[in-house]
Design a protein around this motif. Structure first.
Motif, PDB file in Angstrom:
ATOM      1  N   LEU A  80      11.615  64.773  17.849  1.00  0.00           N
ATOM      2  CA  LEU A  80      11.076  64.496  19.182  1.00  0.00           C
ATOM      3  C   LEU A  80      10.596  63.061  19.371  1.00  0.00           C
ATOM      4  O   LEU A  80      10.796  62.476  20.428  1.00  0.00           O
ATOM      5  CB  LEU A  80       9.912  65.448  19.498  1.00  0.00           C
ATOM      6  N   ALA A  81       9.936  62.505  18.375  1.00  0.00           N
ATOM      7  CA  ALA A  81       9.313  61.185  18.575  1.00  0.00           C
ATOM      8  C   ALA A  81      10.383  60.142  18.889  1.00  0.00           C
ATOM      9  O   ALA A  81      10.207  59.307  19.789  1.00  0.00           O
ATOM     10  CB  ALA A  81       8.499  60.790  17.345  1.00  0.00           C
ATOM     11  N   HIS A  84      11.664  60.637  22.289  1.00  0.00           N
ATOM     12  CA  HIS A  84      10.728  60.028  23.243  1.00  0.00           C
ATOM     13  C   HIS A  84      11.079  58.559  23.463  1.00  0.00           C
ATOM     14  O   HIS A  84      11.132  58.080  24.604  1.00  0.00           O
ATOM     15  CB  HIS A  84       9.303  60.201  22.710  1.00  0.00           C
ATOM     16  N   ARG A  87      14.271  58.371  25.492  1.00  0.00           N
ATOM     17  CA  ARG A  87      14.005  58.651  26.907  1.00  0.00           C
ATOM     18  C   ARG A  87      13.469  57.400  27.604  1.00  0.00           C
ATOM     19  O   ARG A  87      13.920  57.039  28.694  1.00  0.00           O
ATOM     20  CB  ARG A  87      12.973  59.788  27.017  1.00  0.00           C
ATOM     21  N   ARG A  88      12.531  56.721  26.939  1.00  0.00           N
ATOM     22  CA  ARG A  88      11.950  55.511  27.533  1.00  0.00           C
ATOM     23  C   ARG A  88      12.956  54.370  27.589  1.00  0.00           C
ATOM     24  O   ARG A  88      12.818  53.447  28.375  1.00  0.00           O
ATOM     25  CB  ARG A  88      10.722  55.086  26.724  1.00  0.00           C
ATOM     26  N   THR A 121      10.095  68.227  27.009  1.00  0.00           N
ATOM     27  CA  THR A 121       9.184  67.076  26.975  1.00  0.00           C
ATOM     28  C   THR A 121       9.924  65.749  26.829  1.00  0.00           C
ATOM     29  O   THR A 121       9.334  64.698  27.061  1.00  0.00           O
ATOM     30  CB  THR A 121       8.148  67.197  25.835  1.00  0.00           C
ATOM     31  N   ARG A 285      10.212  49.066  35.909  1.00  0.00           N
ATOM     32  CA  ARG A 285       9.051  49.741  36.463  1.00  0.00           C
ATOM     33  C   ARG A 285       7.900  48.742  36.592  1.00  0.00           C
ATOM     34  O   ARG A 285       7.859  47.745  35.882  1.00  0.00           O
ATOM     35  CB  ARG A 285       8.646  50.911  35.566  1.00  0.00           C
ATOM     36  N   VAL A 288       2.505  48.377  33.368  1.00  0.00           N
ATOM     37  CA  VAL A 288       1.227  49.056  33.119  1.00  0.00           C
ATOM     38  C   VAL A 288       0.794  48.763  31.692  1.00  0.00           C
ATOM     39  O   VAL A 288       1.621  48.458  30.823  1.00  0.00           O
ATOM     40  CB  VAL A 288       1.338  50.590  33.320  1.00  0.00           C
ATOM     41  N   SER A 290      -0.390  49.537  27.946  1.00  0.00           N
ATOM     42  CA  SER A 290      -0.052  50.618  27.020  1.00  0.00           C
ATOM     43  C   SER A 290      -1.203  51.606  26.906  1.00  0.00           C
ATOM     44  O   SER A 290      -0.985  52.810  26.808  1.00  0.00           O
ATOM     45  CB  SER A 290       0.276  50.049  25.637  1.00  0.00           C
ATOM     46  N   THR A 398      10.794  50.995  22.788  1.00  0.00           N
ATOM     47  CA  THR A 398      10.512  51.277  24.196  1.00  0.00           C
ATOM     48  C   THR A 398       9.383  52.259  24.431  1.00  0.00           C
ATOM     49  O   THR A 398       8.627  52.132  25.380  1.00  0.00           O
ATOM     50  CB  THR A 398      11.770  51.850  24.856  1.00  0.00           C
ATOM     51  N   GLY A 399       9.286  53.258  23.574  1.00  0.00           N
ATOM     52  CA  GLY A 399       8.333  54.335  23.815  1.00  0.00           C
ATOM     53  C   GLY A 399       7.103  54.262  22.938  1.00  0.00           C
ATOM     54  O   GLY A 399       6.245  55.136  22.999  1.00  0.00           O
ATOM     55  N   LEU A 400       7.012  53.220  22.123  1.00  0.00           N
ATOM     56  CA  LEU A 400       5.863  52.988  21.235  1.00  0.00           C
ATOM     57  C   LEU A 400       5.644  54.093  20.212  1.00  0.00           C
ATOM     58  O   LEU A 400       4.590  54.139  19.586  1.00  0.00           O
ATOM     59  CB  LEU A 400       4.567  52.774  22.031  1.00  0.00           C
ATOM     60  N   ALA A 401       6.604  54.987  20.047  1.00  0.00           N
ATOM     61  CA  ALA A 401       6.496  55.988  18.975  1.00  0.00           C
ATOM     62  C   ALA A 401       7.098  55.347  17.720  1.00  0.00           C
ATOM     63  O   ALA A 401       8.304  55.116  17.655  1.00  0.00           O
ATOM     64  CB  ALA A 401       7.227  57.267  19.347  1.00  0.00           C
ATOM     65  N   ILE A 402       6.244  55.039  16.757  1.00  0.00           N
ATOM     66  CA  ILE A 402       6.713  54.268  15.605  1.00  0.00           C
ATOM     67  C   ILE A 402       7.635  55.104  14.720  1.00  0.00           C
ATOM     68  O   ILE A 402       7.590  56.329  14.727  1.00  0.00           O
ATOM     69  CB  ILE A 402       5.538  53.675  14.799  1.00  0.00           C
TER      70      ILE A 402
END
Lengths: 532, 532
Positions: A80-81, A84, A87-88, A121, A285, A288, A290, A398-402
């Motif tokens: 999943l990570a 994620h 997806r980003r 998710t 986008r 924003v 983080s 992109t999604g900051l999930a290391i």
């Protein structure tokens, strides 16, 4: 033909011919079918997060989705990570998740869990074939959904791969083994939308007007054609151009017009956007932060800045929109970028956060794919040091999930076997998916991984200081400290079949980096960074 | 006091004083508070699956939940697979997941994802404190929910730890940094239910009746008091007694009445239950196959067998129920089990799936905690070989999500520092959470890991054969093959700070195993298994 074969053949008919797999019992028919359809390349990953990260890297570089093959809910959970992050990144990915036979679901056997909820998710599309007749059409729909925001027609590696989505097909084991219908033909993906002439004219009026304007560009706008269009606009109008901090894919290097990434910290972005009266979003986008901090706004656009959604999202053709804008405000020939300055000569000194990137920048080979998970080690040093390097692509977090660096590098290398892949990998993050090195070794991929070893989660030490943790003591600080014991990444790499060396000085890094690029197959260099 | 401190102090007030952590920015106040409350032991894990697996192992042995500290949705995602195992083990676990500040959620910043949906797939209780006033009560409720099926009163390590649940508390960053209310006091957990006298009498009538009866026991029934009660029933009535294939925690060894685990394969269970007319569930679920196969039933109870839910689930006091049944059908003194036979002398020969377990069985130290993720390598050999070993506890792979061995061993060692931990770990599964070795090294845990290296996902090779994959060729078989390149687990271990050796013969394994048990701290032995 059984259902697994229908699925496999439909994937092939829809242009999906690589499958990053960590299969189990429920996926066994798909595995068995691989020998009857050798056009599908099965790549074994020893952890699902490697499979999903590799699928992300593969599609970012090829523009075509890869499949993943995952085993039930826990298999998906482990992937999943990195989904994620995909997806980003708007990466097209097609997950194939084997589930229990339909009659077995109600028994709540040990591996049973809510796959659909977990898949939702990260996925923009989740479906289960209900009968054998659904397998072909649903598989074709999964691929089309993954690509539906992409450019139409045959894949164009210079422009695609950053405007898709994650699709998840959940396949019951009994549907895999039962007799099935023939595979479904290719389903056309939804073409991207175009901006209107009026929108181009309105934006042209802004960028040629008297007020200060900046473009924020993402997606395919960060390809070479997009950046050239942006450079024409900038040269003719003085409009600034920014991109996200860590874009999915960014073209850079000598001859490529530069673009400024927004800083990681809100304060840095505030300085970058100060005085900008109009921020024009081009496939990007609104920026924003983080994370939220007490008393600070999360939205980074300064209070006086008006935001314009010229190309509102990744479903639009960003390059065409930028080109139309450039043709309107700067007709005529494309300016030639100035020749780069020669890099300063390397001084031999102990490696630090400050100097390692200069070594990479000086030696980066032509058409390298740079996978950047350097995080704090490269935050302020990598982009300046590689601005005038040989032309290359950078793939960001992109999604900051290391934990995406090593897998994304593997996938990118599979997509582009003729290009060298350089993976710049923070130490703490590397451990999440370290077994991706084994897949690099098995597939003999030309990946040079540089572990930036500062022996800490340095970003967390900085975050602790930001939240007033200066009063924090040893118990808190121990939770960011990766020493006691020190991790020896050369041992980890050789244990996975990847030759490895250790560099403590700029000269050692330069010598080892050049040698690794010359020799075929994967290599790892552990760069020991002294505290700044 | 800020909200993070309220949370931390409420955990302490509710008996939770170990936190397995992989924190990020949103958890920074909790981390900062650790130095002001040193009663909470923060244990750094370099991957969230290590944190959740360690929490599972800790609670299986101590009966008390540990907390995990996880960073947003991707942090939870990485921990889900071992939470799945914990859920299937009925282990009490309290997840603390830091989320973005409430005002930041709507900005959809890079790490934003649906935490609640992912958490619900493994948790029996999920809650977000809405205001600062909720933090204390919600934290106390999270601990009570994790323990709510547990026995009341102070923890009793011989009986608890296998009847709880996974709780998840999602804590917004701004609630952590804002001023908060005092911590909440201990909330009583829901006491376990008891079976009625009538139910005991009815079951007694069955087991003393003329028809063939078997007990299927799980949960606390597999503790020493439960097994002694079952032995009395068996001796007085001839009733058979079984337990699940891989129970959460099972007491075994010399002087402990033996119980027969159901086989992994449906065919084996069919043989075990053949002729049984009444199957009595004692804190156990009705047996089901792990996977469905064409034309075979998923429910393993033979067609003619009637199932009786004497102790229907883990929320009941299994030991009391078994003891009441024993007192009814076999009043009087507890029989003394026969003295074990001396183990056969070890023959020095190359290690194989057949003989490695005999080495472990002969040398297993007193009161060892055996973490069993040996899978195919131990499926038919481990239990026979350790039946007469020194008394020990075995912790099994309840949810079949591989990758729990190394983390569960770390957690069990932290719970029981005076006991030796032996982790029997299959090679493929070891890679999922290999960085747990680093946590074992940092915490100086007395864990001896034996990697059972058959260089394949052997269980999948067998599954492929079962689905008629004998026609499968090299492409399929490559997806189960962990050679090309071979993985060197001694390199991986030393890279993480764990001393390691390699054994190829029974004599080498015996010597290295004895040496590892004698020396303090973690050790790893890579046992190279020859094909059977």
């Amino acid at each position: 033909m059984n259902g697994a074969e229908t699925l496999l053949r439909t994937l092939l008919a829809n242009g999906v011919d690589v499958c990053f797999a960590n299969p189990g019992t429920s996926e066994m028919r798909f595995v068995a079918a691989l020998d009857r359809h050798r056009a599908m390349r099965g790549v074994l990953c020893l952890f699902e997060g490697v499979a999903t990260g590799a699928a992300d890297g593969y599609a970012r570089m090829s523009g075509r989705p890869a499949a993943t093959l995952l085993h039930l809910g826990p298999g998906l959970a482990n992937g999943l990570a990195n989904l994620h992050n995909a997806r980003r990144a708007h990466t097209p990915v097609v997950n194939v998740i084997g589930d229990h036979a339909r009659s077995h679901k109600e028994l709540d056997s040990p591996l049973e869990s809510d796959i659909d909820a977990a898949a939702a998710t990260v996925s923009s599309w989740v479906r289960r074939p209900v009968t054998s007749a659904d397998i072909g059409p649903d598989t074709a729909a999964a691929v089309a959904a993954a690509l539906s925001a992409d450019v139409p027609g045959p894949p164009d590696p210079s422009r695609t791969g950053t405007s898709g989505a994650v699709s998840t097909l959940i396949m019951a084991a009994d549907l895999s083994w039962e007799e099935s219908a023939p595979p479904a033909p290719r389903l056309p993906a939804l073409p991207p939308r175009s901006v209107t002439r009026a929108e181009v004219e309105a934006t042209a009026a802004l960028v040629t007007g008297p007020e200060r304007v900046a473009l924020l560009i993402d997606g395919a706008g960060l390809s070479e054609p997009g950046l050239h269009a942006a450079a024409r606009i900038r040269k003719a109008t003085g409009t600034a151009a920014f991109c996200p901090t860590w874009p999915a894919r960014l073209r850079r290097g000598a001859g490529v017009p530069q673009i400024v990434p927004l800083g990681y910290r809100a304060e840095a972005v505030g300085r970058q956007l100060a005085g900008i009266e109009h921020l024009i979003l081009v496939g990007a986008r609104e920026p924003v932060a983080s994370f939220a901090y007490p008393g600070r706004p999360g939205m980074l656009t300064p209070p006086g800045t008006r935001v314009h959604r010229f190309v509102p999202d990744a479903g639009f053709d960003v390059v065409d929109a930028l080109s139309a804008l450039a043709d309107t405000v700067a007709p005529g020939p494309v300016p030639t970028p100035p020749a780069p300055d020669a890099p300063p000569p390397l001084v031999n000194e102990p490696l630090s956060t400050e100097n390692w990137a200069q070594v990479i920048g000086a030696l980066l080979p032509q058409e390298a794919i740079v996978v950047d998970e350097s995080i704090t080690a490269g935050m302020n040093t990598l982009f300046p040091a590689t601005a005038d390097s040989a032309p290359h692509d950078v793939l960001g977090l992109t999604g900051l999930a290391i934990g995406q660096g090593i897998p994304v590098a593997a996938g990118a290398a599979l997509a582009c076997p003729e290009r060298p892949v350089v993976c710049l990998q923070a130490d703490g993050s590397a451990l999440y998916t370290i077994s991706g090195l084994w897949t690099q070794a098995r597939e003999k991929l030309d990946v040079t991984t540089v572990i930036l070893n500062n022996r800490s989660y340095a970003i967390l030490r900085a975050e602790l200081d930001r939240v007033g943790g200066s009063a924090a003591g040893p118990a808190a600080r121990a939770l960011f400290d990766l020493s006691r014991p020190d991790i020896d990444f050369t041992s980890l790499a050789t244990g996975m079949g990847v030759p490895a060396t250790r560099a403590a000085s700029t000269a050692e890094l330069a010598e080892q980096f050049s040698a690794a690029l010359t020799a075929p197959g994967p290599h790892l260099i552990e760069a020991i960074l002294q505290p700044a």
